[in-house]
Scaffold this motif. Structure first.
Motif, mmCIF file in Angstrom:
data_model
loop_
_atom_site.group_PDB
_atom_site.id
_atom_site.type_symbol
_atom_site.label_atom_id
_atom_site.label_comp_id
_atom_site.label_asym_id
_atom_site.label_seq_id
_atom_site.Cartn_x
_atom_site.Cartn_y
_atom_site.Cartn_z
ATOM 1 N N GLY A 26 25.130 1.658 -6.595
ATOM 2 C CA GLY A 26 26.173 1.571 -7.607
ATOM 3 C C GLY A 26 27.163 0.452 -7.372
ATOM 4 N N ASP A 27 26.836 -0.479 -6.468
ATOM 5 C CA ASP A 27 27.749 -1.547 -6.078
ATOM 6 C C ASP A 27 27.313 -2.883 -6.690
ATOM 7 N N PRO A 28 28.080 -3.456 -7.636
ATOM 8 C CA PRO A 28 27.692 -4.719 -8.274
ATOM 9 C C PRO A 28 27.564 -5.886 -7.301
ATOM 10 N N TYR A 29 28.363 -5.893 -6.235
ATOM 11 C CA TYR A 29 28.269 -6.999 -5.290
ATOM 12 C C TYR A 29 26.907 -7.023 -4.604
ATOM 13 N N THR A 30 26.322 -5.831 -4.391
ATOM 14 C CA THR A 30 24.976 -5.761 -3.822
ATOM 15 C C THR A 30 23.963 -6.415 -4.759
#
Length: 482
Positions: free
Chosen positions: A116-120
């Protein structure tokens, strides 16, 4: 006697069979077609002429679900290549027998997903940037399909769009926005943040709102039905555009028409109308108005300035249909300078079908998103959490950053804190939570309005942002030094 012999010889010559003179026809623009010789320079034509390379990228969980629906919904032309991109290997395996699949961030994530992490999602695209470029070579038009609000869709889609933009590819995004009621304000605000970034890297975009699907479908719609309707809308939108490019019709909408439309339309909407009643100008107007009113895309038809209409008619359709459709749109939009391109395809279907691509100028006075954004903070709030998770999960990750160095040190000293207060004063304020107080009783309203609690909440939020951002920046600087 000599004269008689000459006459006999001439008669004999005329009766002899004449030899045919072999001639080779050469293309000549002055050739008279009535003589049966036509100009044709289509032989040995290059395959790329008139054959446009179309690619569809489904990104993240929602994007891959749409890809699955698309592949099952209809056959696609040979010039349409469909790909599913995800960081979750389990999800990709489910559709590997239907589509081209690509695992993003294979080295750093090992198929674990983005959490759920956009940076990932952003980092995963960075790892595979060259492979994505190679996949995009020769592409004329790219459709990006994704759901915004969580990890891979929000983080990876804008990055892929940026790559396509750098390569000069016509890029159109069809994205799904989450339901603020079902999925929460945090997910919704995150979707709006990355929607803004995506808009900056595509030629044109349309959004499909889960809230509008629920609202316009009635109270009885199930969770799965809502997702199915979203998948259908994306499939129908892209399918219709691909058919406009690939299928020649009586009045043709060509690739140049669509390219011009998308280049000049930052946002657009798609709608489809089926006239199952007796034909009349009134039924056309009512059907179009109803379709736009119950659309899943939030677009103001009053601001419409460009429309592409594709009509599928039959032998009973009256010749006034183009004029009727034009009058209808000019009446709805009240725009006499409306640019309208109309295509007509003759079919043997009983019903008349009207497909619409509508572009509208953005209403700057009616902005729904309430995010105040500082570009320097765009991904920093995710970095420390993301990198820590990746390092813990992947023992083989090749990095020189040592997180333990931060365990016995202050996160930030007083001088650095003053610098941050001076230069980085923006943060995200959730206006929705403050507006909800009108629905509370008197006792609850008093608690909401306590100034000390508001100060404490905001102070804590600011402290968390400063800590995570500073740690991420220090880690990034150390990585560069190493």
């Amino acid at each position: 006697m000599d004269i008689l012999n000459q006459i006999i010889n001439k008669i004999e010559d005329n009766n002899k069979p004449k030899q045919k003179v072999e001639t080779t026809f050469q293309a000549n623009f002055n050739t008279n077609p009535l003589k049966g010789k036509f100009l044709n320079n289509l032989d040995n034509i290059e395959e790329s002429v008139g054959n446009f390379d179309i690619k569809i990228f489904g990104v993240g969980g929602a994007g891959c679900n749409v890809i699955k629906h698309m592949k099952n919904a209809r056959p696609w032309a040979d010039n349409v290549d469909i790909f599913a991109f995800n960081t979750d290997v389990t999800a990709l395996r489910k559709i590997s027998n239907l589509s081209n699949v690509y695992l993003l961030g294979k080295k750093i994530l090992r198929g674990s997903g983005s959490g759920g992490d956009p940076y990932t999602g952003k980092m995963a695209v960075e790892e595979d940037k060259e492979n994505i470029k190679n996949t995009l070579k020769g592409t004329d038009i790219l459709f990006l399909v994704a759901g915004l609000g969580k990890g891979t869709g929000s983080g990876a889609t804008p990055e892929i769009a940026r790559i396509a933009k750098e390569m000069g590819i016509l890029t159109v995004a069809v994205v799904n926005l989450p339901s603020i009621n079902s999925e929460g304000n945090t997910v919704y605000q995150n979707a709006l943040l990355h929607l803004k970034e995506l808009k900056n890297n595509v030629d044109s975009i349309t959004t499909i709102s889960n809230d509008l699907i629920i609202k316009n479908s009635g109270d009885d719609i199930s969770f799965m039905k809502a997702f199915e309707k979203a998948n259908e809308q994306v499939t129908n939108t892209i399918s219709e555009i691909c058919d406009m490019i690939n299928i020649a019709t009586e009045m043709n909408i060509d690739y140049a028409d669509l390219k011009s439309f998308f280049k000049q339309s930052k946002t657009f909407s798609f709608a489809s109308v089926l006239l199952d009643k007796e034909y009349s100008e009134t039924t056309i107007k009512n059907a179009i108005c109803s379709s736009l009113r119950t659309s899943y895309t939030d677009i103001n038809i009053d601001n419409a300035d460009k429309i592409i209409v594709n009509l599928k008619i039959n032998d009973l359709t009256p010749p006034t249909i183009i004029n009727d459709v034009t009058k209808t749109f000019k009446s709805i939009t009240k725009n006499n300078e409306l640019s309208l391109v109309c295509g007509v395809d003759y079919t043997k279907n009983k019903n008349v079908k009207i497909s619409l691509l509508v572009s509208a100028k953005e209403d700057l006075n009616n902005k729904k998103d309430n995010i105040e954004e500082d570009e320097d903070f765009k991904f920093n709030s995710y970095k420390e959490q993301t990198q820590q998770r990746i390092f813990n999960e992947n023992e083989n990750f090749n990095s020189t950053i040592n997180l333990r160095e931060h365990e016995n040190k202050d996160i930030i000293d007083s001088k650095e804190l003053e610098t941050f207060k001076t230069n980085y004063h923006k943060t995200f304020i959730n206006k929705e939570s403050f507006l909800e107080k009108d629905n509370l009783n008197n006792h609850q309203r008093q608690e909401v309005l306590k100034s000390d609690e508001c100060v404490n909440l905001i102070t804590q939020a600011m402290t968390d942002v400063l800590k995570t951002t500073t740690l991420a920046m220090n880690m990034e600087d150390k990585s560069k030094d190493n």
